[in-house]
Write a protein that holds these residues in place. Structure first.
Motif, PDB file in Angstrom:
ATOM      1  N   UNK A 137      -5.262   9.719   9.473  1.00  0.00           N
ATOM      2  CA  UNK A 137      -3.860  10.177   9.431  1.00  0.00           C
ATOM      3  C   UNK A 137      -2.874   9.243  10.134  1.00  0.00           C
ATOM      4  N   UNK A 138      -3.377   8.363  11.014  1.00  0.00           N
ATOM      5  CA  UNK A 138      -2.486   7.484  11.778  1.00  0.00           C
ATOM      6  C   UNK A 138      -2.500   6.043  11.263  1.00  0.00           C
ATOM      7  N   UNK A 139      -2.980   5.840  10.043  1.00  0.00           N
ATOM      8  CA  UNK A 139      -3.114   4.477   9.521  1.00  0.00           C
ATOM      9  C   UNK A 139      -1.774   3.751   9.465  1.00  0.00           C
ATOM     10  N   UNK A 140      -0.737   4.417   8.945  1.00  0.00           N
ATOM     11  CA  UNK A 140       0.569   3.758   8.847  1.00  0.00           C
ATOM     12  C   UNK A 140       1.092   3.357  10.225  1.00  0.00           C
ATOM     13  N   UNK A 141       0.965   4.255  11.210  1.00  0.00           N
ATOM     14  CA  UNK A 141       1.441   3.954  12.562  1.00  0.00           C
ATOM     15  C   UNK A 141       0.654   2.801  13.175  1.00  0.00           C
ATOM     16  N   UNK A 142      -0.641   2.787  12.938  1.00  0.00           N
ATOM     17  CA  UNK A 142      -1.472   1.699  13.455  1.00  0.00           C
ATOM     18  C   UNK A 142      -1.078   0.361  12.850  1.00  0.00           C
ATOM     19  N   UNK A 143      -0.882   0.340  11.536  1.00  0.00           N
ATOM     20  CA  UNK A 143      -0.513  -0.898  10.863  1.00  0.00           C
ATOM     21  C   UNK A 143       0.834  -1.414  11.363  1.00  0.00           C
ATOM     22  N   UNK A 144       1.761  -0.502  11.592  1.00  0.00           N
ATOM     23  CA  UNK A 144       3.081  -0.904  12.076  1.00  0.00           C
ATOM     24  C   UNK A 144       2.974  -1.519  13.474  1.00  0.00           C
ATOM     25  N   UNK A 191      -1.849   1.455   3.971  1.00  0.00           N
ATOM     26  CA  UNK A 191      -1.763   0.457   5.037  1.00  0.00           C
ATOM     27  C   UNK A 191      -0.884  -0.718   4.612  1.00  0.00           C
ATOM     28  N   UNK A 192      -1.038  -1.161   3.367  1.00  0.00           N
ATOM     29  CA  UNK A 192      -0.219  -2.271   2.866  1.00  0.00           C
ATOM     30  C   UNK A 192       1.258  -1.882   2.809  1.00  0.00           C
ATOM     31  N   UNK A 193       1.500  -0.651   2.457  1.00  0.00           N
ATOM     32  CA  UNK A 193       2.878  -0.175   2.370  1.00  0.00           C
ATOM     33  C   UNK A 193       3.509  -0.085   3.762  1.00  0.00           C
ATOM     34  N   UNK A 194       2.699   0.302   4.760  1.00  0.00           N
ATOM     35  CA  UNK A 194       3.225   0.435   6.124  1.00  0.00           C
ATOM     36  C   UNK A 194       3.564  -0.920   6.731  1.00  0.00           C
ATOM     37  N   UNK A 195       2.755  -1.937   6.417  1.00  0.00           N
ATOM     38  CA  UNK A 195       2.999  -3.286   6.949  1.00  0.00           C
ATOM     39  C   UNK A 195       2.760  -4.292   5.840  1.00  0.00           C
ATOM     40  N   UNK A 196       3.696  -4.395   4.893  1.00  0.00           N
ATOM     41  CA  UNK A 196       3.472  -5.252   3.718  1.00  0.00           C
ATOM     42  C   UNK A 196       3.363  -6.721   4.088  1.00  0.00           C
ATOM     43  N   UNK A 197       2.293  -7.392   3.646  1.00  0.00           N
ATOM     44  CA  UNK A 197       2.186  -8.835   3.889  1.00  0.00           C
ATOM     45  C   UNK A 197       3.165  -9.600   3.011  1.00  0.00           C
TER      46      UNK A 197
END
Length: 667
Positions: A137-144, A191-197
Motif C-alpha cells: 500500500x505504500x509503494x507510491x510513497x516509497x518511490x517518491x 511505482x513507475x507512475x509515482x516516480x516516472x523515469x
C-alpha cells in the motif's frame, strides 16, 4: 573414556557436516528437480535453487523463507525451502505475497510504512519480517522518497534514506522474480507512475489508457494471446498504413505490448533458451522478450508452454502434473544443454551441503575446546587433542567447499571479495595448524578457528549483496593472473591477519590473566615473528605480480590506485615490523602491538579502499559493511592502546611469582 572422547566428538561433528549428502525428504512436489532448472542470471548459468537462495539472502538475510511470524497457533511459523518459495512467487504470487520475507530493521521506516515496531505475540509479529502485502500500500510513497533521496550523495544519506533505497531495491528484485513467467505488472506501473523515469511518458500514457492487469490464469491467457497475435499484429500494421482496422484488435495489441514491456525488468533472469544452440548465452531471453517475439510474428518457443503447464499444475495443486511438466522440460533441454544441467545439478548439491556454514559451526567448537584447555593444561590435554582434530575436520570441509566452488566456476580460488574472504580463512587455518604442530599449546588452533569463523562470517554478509559466483569483469578474466597474483597476495594478507591475532592473544592473556609466563611469551613472539616473515614474502611477491597483471590489463605497471597503494602499505608495514625487531627498536610487547596494527592496515587496504568509490579496484563492496569495518578498526585500536599500558598494569607481570629479567624485557 578421555582417550576416545575426541574421536566421538569428531565423529558426531562429521555426521552433522555430512548430513547434506543425504537427499531431502521426498515431498509431493519434486522441488529437487524444479531447483535444477537452469536460468541465465548475473552473467552465468545457475539453477533455480541458487536463484531462490540468493534472492532470499538479499530479502531476509537467510536462504530460507518463513510461512508467517506467528509464535503459536494454526499459523505458527514454518520454514519454507527456497525453491518452494520461488515456485510460489512465480506461479502463485497471491500466496507468496503473504510470506514475511522482507526484513526491515530501521525504526523510522517501519513507522512510515505503518508496520509494527515491537514484537507482539497477540498480533503474530516479530517486528522484523514483513510480507509484500503489508508493504504494497505504500509503494507510491516509497518511490517518491527514493526519487528524492537518489539525488543525495551516498555518504550524506541518513540511515532512513539508505533503508528506503534498500527496500526499493528489494521490491524491484521481488518484482523481477514475480514476472519471470507471467505478468504481475499492476504494482510496477504504480511505482513507475509515482516516480516516472526519464523518457517514460509515452509508455505511462499508454499504460493509463489500456490499463493492463495481472495474470490470473496464465495458461489460458497465454494460449489466447498466442492465438490472437496474428490478428493483433495485422490491426497494428493496417493502422500504421492508414487502412481500416479492428479497433478491438488494436486495443488488445497495445494492451499486450504495455503488459509485456512492464513485465520485463533490468537484471531479470532469462528462462527461455535459444532454439539455435550454436548461439551464445546472450541469446537466452526472458519470458517478456519471447512473448514479444511471438507478437512480432516469431514461432512461440516450446519453453513458454512448459512453464505455463507448470503454472497451471501448481496453482491447481496437482503435484503429479507439475512434476511431469518439470521432467518434460528438463528432458527437452537435455540434448542441447546437458552440460548446463549437470552443472546446475552439482550446484544444487553444493547448496544443500552448505560446507561453509558447517565449517563455521565446527570452528566455534574448536575455539571453545582450545580456550577450556588453557584453564586445565595438564588434565585437559584431551581438550587440545579434540580441538586439533576438530580443526582438521573444519579445514577439510572448508577446503572441500573451496574446491567445489572452483570446479563450479572453472576459476582459481579467489575471484571476488567473497571468495577472498573464504580463501583467507582457509589459509589462516592451515598456518594455525602448522603453528600447533610446533607449539602444542592450543594457540594455533584458536587462531585458526577465530580467523576461520570470522572470515566465513564476513563471506556470509558479503553474500547478502547477491550471487557470489557472478560473471567477472572482462579486464580481470584471466585465469593465469588470478591463479598467481591474487592467490599469492591473498596468502600474504591471510598470514598478516594470523600474526595480528597471535598478537591479540599475547596482549589479552598478558593484561587480563596471569598465564603469560616467560615460556609462553617467548613462544608467541617466535610465532608472530615467523608469520610476519611469511607475510612479508608473499605480500611483496603478490604485489609485484599484481603490477605485472596491471601492465597486461591496463598498460601500466603502477598507477597509484588506492588498492595498489593499500597493497604497498601492507608490504611496507610488514617490512617495518621486521626492521624494528632486527634493529632492537621493539621487543616482545612492541612486536605484538605492531602486528596488531597490521590487522588495521590489511583490513583498510583490502576492504576499505573499495569504499572510496575511486580507482580501478573500487568494486565488490556493500555499503552496509561500513559499520562493521569501522567497528573492527576501533576494536583493534582499543587493543593496541591496552597493549601500550604500563607493564605493572598487566596481570601476568604484576604477579609476584613472575620475574622479568632486565635483559629480556618485553617492552
Amino acid at each position: 573414556m578421555k582417550k576416545w572422547l575426541p574421536w566421538i566428538i569428531v565423529a558426531a561433528c562429521a555426521c552433522y557436516a555430512l548430513g547434506g549428502l543425504m537427499p531431502p525428504k521426498a515431498t509431493e512436489f519434486d522441488w529437487q528437480s524444479f531447483g535444477r532448472i537452469p536460468v541465465l542470471a548475473n552473467g552465468r548459468f545457475q539453477p533455480m535453487d541458487s536463484l531462490a537462495r540468493n534472492a532470499l539472502l538479499q530479502l531476509r538475510e537467510k536462504s530460507t523463507a518463513i510461512s508467517s511470524t506467528a509464535f503459536s497457533g494454526p499459523d505458527k511459523q514454518l520454514e519454507i525451502p527456497a525453491t518452494q518459495w520461488l515456485a510460489e512467487v512465480i506461479f502463485q504470487p497471491e500466496v507468496a505475497e503473504t510470506r514475511p520475507v522482507f526484513r526491515i530493521d530501521n525504526l523510522e521506516l517501519k513507522q512510515t510504512l505503518g508496520l509494527p515496531v515491537e514484537p507482539d505475540e497477540t498480533k503474530a509479529t516479530d517486528a522484523k519480517h514483513f510480507s509484500y502485502k503489508q508493504i504494497a500500500p505504500q509503494i507510491e510513497a516509497l518511490e517518491e522518497q527514493a526519487k528524492q533521496t537518489s539525488g543525495t550523495k551516498e555518504e550524506l544519506q541518513t540511515p532512513y534514506q539508505r533503508s528506503v533505497l534498500r527496500l526499493i531495491k528489494q521490491l524491484q528484485l521481488y518484482w523481477s522474480l514475480e514476472n519471470i513467467v507471467q505478468p504481475r505488472v499492476t504494482d510496477i506501473l504504480r511505482a513507475l507512475k509515482a516516480a516516472p523515469p526519464e523518457g517514460a511518458e509515452e509508455f505511462l500514457k499508454a499504460a493509463e489508457q489500456y490499463k493492463p492487469q495481472d495474470a490470473v490464469d496464465w495458461k489460458r491467457e497465454m494460449t489466447e494471446f498466442l492465438d490472437n497475435t496474428e490478428v493483433e499484429r495485422k490491426a497494428s500494421l493496417m493502422e500504421s498504413e492508414g487502412k481500416p482496422y479492428s479497433e478491438k484488435a488494436l486495443a488488445a495489441f497495445r494492451r499486450d505490448q504495455v503488459r509485456l514491456i512492464a513485465m520485463s525488468m533490468k537484471g531479470q533472469a532469462f528462462l527461455i533458451p535459444p532454439v539455435d544452440t550454436a548461439k551464445s548465452p546472450d541469446a537466452w531471453r526472458n519470458t517478456s522478450d519471447a512473448l514479444r517475439d511471438a507478437l512480432a510474428g516469431a514461432t512461440p518457443h516450446p519453453a513458454l508452454h512448459e512453464y505455463a503447464q507448470m503454472d497451471d499444475a501448481f496453482r491447481s495443486g496437482h503435484a503429479a502434473e507439475f512434476n511431469q511438466a518439470v521432467k518434460d522440460y528438463l528432458t527437452q533441454l537435455e540434448p542441447q544443454y546437458g552440460n548446463v544441467l549437470t552443472k546446475c545439478g552439482h550446484e544444487v548439491f553444493f547448496n544443500r551441503l552448505s560446507p561453509f556454514t558447517n565449517a563455521m559451526a565446527i570452528y566455534v567448537l574448536v575455539a571453545l575446546c582450545g580456550i577450556f584447555f588453557w584453564f586445565a593444561p595438564v588434565k585437559g590435554e584431551w581438550l587440545r587433542t579434540t580441538a586439533v582434530f576438530l580443526c582438521v575436520l573444519a579445514l577439510v570441509i572448508h577446503i572441500s567447499g573451496l574446491i567445489f566452488r572452483m570446479a563450479l566456476e572453472g576459476r582459481p580460488p579467489v575471484t571476488n571479495l567473497y571468495s577472498a574472504a573464504v580463501f583467507i580463512g582457509c589459509a589462516a587455518c592451515i598456518l594455525g595448524l602448522l603453528l600447533e604442530l610446533v607449539w602444542r599449546n592450543s594457540i594455533g588452533v584458536i587462531v585458526s578457528s577465530v580467523i576461520g569463523f570470522s572470515t566465513l562470517l564476513i563471506a556470509h554478509h558479503l553474500a547478502l549483496a547477491g550471487d557470489t559466483m557472478e560473471m567477472m569483469r572482462a579486464v580481470l578474466d584471466t585465469n593465469f593472473w588470478l591463479a598467481t597474483h591474487v592467490v599469492i597476495v591473498t596468502l600474504g594478507y591471510a598470514s598478516t591477519y594470523v600474526a595480528g591475532f597471535l598478537a591479540i592473544i599475547f596482549v589479552v592473556r598478558g593484561v587480563f590473566t596471569t598465564a603469560l609466563d616467560a615460556p609462553l611469551r617467548q613462544s608467541l613472539t617466535k610465532m608472530i615473528y615467523a608469520i610476519v616473515c611469511f607475510a612479508t614474502l608473499f605480500s611483496f611477491v603478490g604485489t609485484v605480480l599484481g603490477g605485472i597483471w596491471a601492465d597486461q590489463s591496463w598498460g601500466r605497471f603502477w598507477g597509484w590506485d588506492p588498492k595498489e597503494n593499500g597493497a604497498l602499505i601492507i608490504v611496507l608495514w610488514n617490512i617495518l615490523i621486521l626492521h624494528a625487531r632486527w634493529g632492537g627498536l621493539v621487543r616482545e610487547r612492541g612486536l605484538a602491538n605492531l602486528a596488531m596494527f597490521g590487522n588495521i592496515v590489511t583490513t583498510w587496504s583490502f576492504f576499505g579502499t573499495n569504499m572510496l568509490g575511486v580507482g580501478l579496484h573500487s568494486y565488490g563492496f556493500m555499503d552496509e559493511q561500513r559499520v562493521a569495518l569501522i567497528t573492527f578498526i576501533t576494536a583493534q585500536t582499543v587493543l593496541i592502546l591496552i597493549g601500550l599500558l604500563p607493564l605493572e598494569w598487566w596481570r601476568s607481570f604484576a604477579t609476584p611469582t613472575v620475574k622479568i629479567p632486565e635483559d629480556a624485557s618485553p617492552a
